[in-house]
Scaffold this motif. Sequence first.
Motif, mmCIF file in Angstrom:
data_model
loop_
_atom_site.group_PDB
_atom_site.id
_atom_site.type_symbol
_atom_site.label_atom_id
_atom_site.label_comp_id
_atom_site.label_asym_id
_atom_site.label_seq_id
_atom_site.Cartn_x
_atom_site.Cartn_y
_atom_site.Cartn_z
ATOM 1 N N GLY A 1 0.625 -1.216 0.225
ATOM 2 C CA GLY A 1 0.009 -0.297 -0.247
ATOM 3 C C GLY A 1 0.628 1.308 0.144
ATOM 4 N N GLU A 2 1.738 1.249 0.875
ATOM 5 C CA GLU A 2 2.562 2.440 0.732
ATOM 6 C C GLU A 2 3.337 2.468 -0.644
ATOM 7 N N LEU A 3 3.770 1.548 -0.751
ATOM 8 C CA LEU A 3 5.044 1.745 -1.860
ATOM 9 C C LEU A 3 4.149 2.121 -2.835
ATOM 10 N N LEU A 4 2.441 1.582 -3.087
ATOM 11 C CA LEU A 4 1.193 2.167 -4.521
ATOM 12 C C LEU A 4 1.298 3.562 -3.963
ATOM 13 N N GLN A 5 1.364 3.663 -3.246
ATOM 14 C CA GLN A 5 0.646 5.435 -2.881
ATOM 15 C C GLN A 5 1.980 6.562 -3.563
ATOM 16 N N LEU A 6 3.298 5.654 -3.311
ATOM 17 C CA LEU A 6 4.874 6.313 -3.820
ATOM 18 C C LEU A 6 4.963 6.454 -5.229
ATOM 19 N N GLU A 7 3.822 5.838 -5.661
ATOM 20 C CA GLU A 7 4.183 5.375 -7.275
ATOM 21 C C GLU A 7 3.253 6.240 -8.123
ATOM 22 N N LYS A 8 1.915 6.755 -7.276
ATOM 23 C CA LYS A 8 1.233 6.829 -7.706
ATOM 24 C C LYS A 8 1.025 8.656 -7.167
ATOM 25 N N ALA A 9 1.775 8.943 -5.999
ATOM 26 C CA ALA A 9 2.225 10.342 -6.254
ATOM 27 C C ALA A 9 2.585 11.210 -7.488
ATOM 28 N N ARG A 10 4.277 10.507 -7.594
ATOM 29 C CA ARG A 10 4.091 10.872 -8.583
ATOM 30 C C ARG A 10 4.025 11.291 -10.308
ATOM 31 N N LYS A 11 2.545 10.306 -10.215
ATOM 32 C CA LYS A 11 1.618 10.928 -11.888
ATOM 33 C C LYS A 11 0.316 11.890 -11.458
ATOM 34 N N LEU A 12 0.213 12.083 -9.845
ATOM 35 C CA LEU A 12 -0.821 12.196 -9.809
ATOM 36 C C LEU A 12 -1.990 12.097 -10.775
ATOM 37 N N ASP A 13 -2.382 10.601 -10.150
ATOM 38 C CA ASP A 13 -3.807 10.205 -11.936
ATOM 39 C C ASP A 13 -4.351 9.261 -10.428
ATOM 40 N N ILE A 14 -4.735 9.192 -9.660
ATOM 41 C CA ILE A 14 -4.851 8.484 -8.669
ATOM 42 C C ILE A 14 -6.564 8.499 -8.606
ATOM 43 N N THR A 15 -7.250 6.948 -9.303
ATOM 44 C CA THR A 15 -8.252 7.531 -9.072
ATOM 45 C C THR A 15 -9.443 6.930 -7.994
ATOM 46 N N GLU A 16 -10.315 6.815 -7.895
ATOM 47 C CA GLU A 16 -11.127 6.577 -6.873
ATOM 48 C C GLU A 16 -11.214 5.792 -6.192
ATOM 49 N N GLU A 17 -10.729 3.990 -7.154
ATOM 50 C CA GLU A 17 -10.914 3.117 -7.023
ATOM 51 C C GLU A 17 -8.992 2.671 -6.534
ATOM 52 N N VAL A 18 -8.019 3.209 -7.551
ATOM 53 C CA VAL A 18 -6.875 3.133 -6.958
ATOM 54 C C VAL A 18 -6.402 3.348 -4.995
ATOM 55 N N TYR A 19 -7.423 4.707 -4.519
ATOM 56 C CA TYR A 19 -8.267 5.317 -3.843
ATOM 57 C C TYR A 19 -8.215 4.378 -2.741
ATOM 58 N N TYR A 20 -9.203 3.680 -3.118
ATOM 59 C CA TYR A 20 -9.372 2.465 -2.178
ATOM 60 C C TYR A 20 -8.383 1.713 -1.355
ATOM 61 N N GLU A 21 -7.696 0.749 -2.790
ATOM 62 C CA GLU A 21 -6.203 0.495 -2.352
ATOM 63 C C GLU A 21 -5.659 0.352 -1.974
ATOM 64 N N ILE A 22 -5.072 1.531 -2.003
ATOM 65 C CA ILE A 22 -4.369 2.434 -1.226
ATOM 66 C C ILE A 22 -4.756 2.180 -0.322
ATOM 67 N N ILE A 23 -6.164 2.584 0.512
ATOM 68 C CA ILE A 23 -6.397 3.187 1.821
ATOM 69 C C ILE A 23 -6.391 1.453 2.047
ATOM 70 N N ARG A 24 -7.021 0.755 1.532
ATOM 71 C CA ARG A 24 -6.845 -1.039 1.586
ATOM 72 C C ARG A 24 -5.799 -1.260 3.001
ATOM 73 N N GLN A 25 -4.597 -1.596 1.824
ATOM 74 C CA GLN A 25 -3.581 -1.895 1.867
ATOM 75 C C GLN A 25 -2.367 -0.850 3.170
ATOM 76 N N LYS A 26 -2.877 0.257 3.476
ATOM 77 C CA LYS A 26 -1.708 0.781 4.139
ATOM 78 C C LYS A 26 -2.947 1.352 5.661
ATOM 79 N N THR A 27 -4.015 0.754 5.678
ATOM 80 C CA THR A 27 -4.421 1.838 6.956
ATOM 81 C C THR A 27 -6.280 0.281 7.680
ATOM 82 N N ALA A 28 -6.454 -0.227 5.931
ATOM 83 C CA ALA A 28 -7.642 -0.771 6.601
ATOM 84 C C ALA A 28 -7.325 -2.402 7.430
ATOM 85 N N THR A 29 -6.259 -2.859 6.653
ATOM 86 C CA THR A 29 -5.245 -3.500 6.830
ATOM 87 C C THR A 29 -5.135 -4.818 7.709
ATOM 88 N N LEU A 30 -4.528 -3.730 8.897
ATOM 89 C CA LEU A 30 -4.551 -4.011 10.165
ATOM 90 C C LEU A 30 -5.014 -3.943 11.196
#
Length: 325
Positions: A147-176
């Motif tokens: 999740g952290e790496l996905l966010q870092l990768e997407k942050a460079r391009k600023l092209d995060i869709t809503e679906e990708v955002y949900y996947e990032i927060i699911r992995q980064k925060t919700a998974t714990l």
Amino acid sequence: MASIVEEIKKPINAEMKLFEQKFYESMQSNVPLLDKVTRFIVTTKGKQMRPMFVFLCAKLLGEVNAKTYRGASMIELIHTATLVHDDVVDESFKRRNFFSINALWKNKIAVLVGDYLLSKAVLLSTDHKDFDLLAVISRTIREMAEGELLQLEKARKLDITEEVYYEIIRQKTATLIAACCEIGVLSNDADESLAAKMMEFGTLTGMAFQIKDDLFDYLTSNIIGKPVGIDIKEQKMTLPLIYTLRAASEKDRKYYLNTIKRYNNDTKRVKELIAFVKDSGGLDYAIGVMKTYQQRAKDILNEFPESDARESLHLMLDYVIERKF
């Protein structure tokens, strides 16, 4: 809000007190420097929401036992390790108004302490042959890193869709949080389907929790200690912003993307973007999504018989979206 936390803790007060001692014991070593750092960690701990989830979910099925304590310690070891590593990566010198470990002991020691805590979490499960818990925490560590790496990768391009955002927060925060709930019921011999259901409950709760955190960026009254607009300054694309830019005209979208890319330290431009997000319904949209996740989590809880633990988990769900910090 402190009173709500006290109310939530009521069915597990004794367990939480004993947990503090067991958690400290789980970190001890033969290295004086390491023990000095872990003593500091224990004295600067937060609200310990994650162990609370473990104990309350265990109590949905029965009583808290030795395996529940081990599971809660594993979760807190992983959580603490990731915070220590995050502070190094973010070059952050404060955590909960205390100096961070990297500020007091330098980066190399902080990274090694984080590694040590992760190894203790794994050893705690293997030493007691809790292989079901080991499977949960191994998956959790992997997903948090992804999740952290996905966010870092997407942050460079600023092209995060809503679906990708949900996947990032699911992995980064919700998974714990999902792991807390799954481990809680596994400590009371839940079958696979019930463990999966509680993992889903934790995931939904974690999603609501992270969206609430992202909303603080737009609230001038927040007392989280996080400056307003900090996510924008760090070029983090969160739900209110993603929704607003998707619905904006081409001209506005270009202008505000330019603010995030090139003028993210310009206070006037950041304030202008925050006002645009509010006026465009970005906050209302995110609040609606957050409440949907909360309701879905409540629906799962209501499948369990009434109990003090279930009531506390309902209160926890309210706290997650109503908290001021």
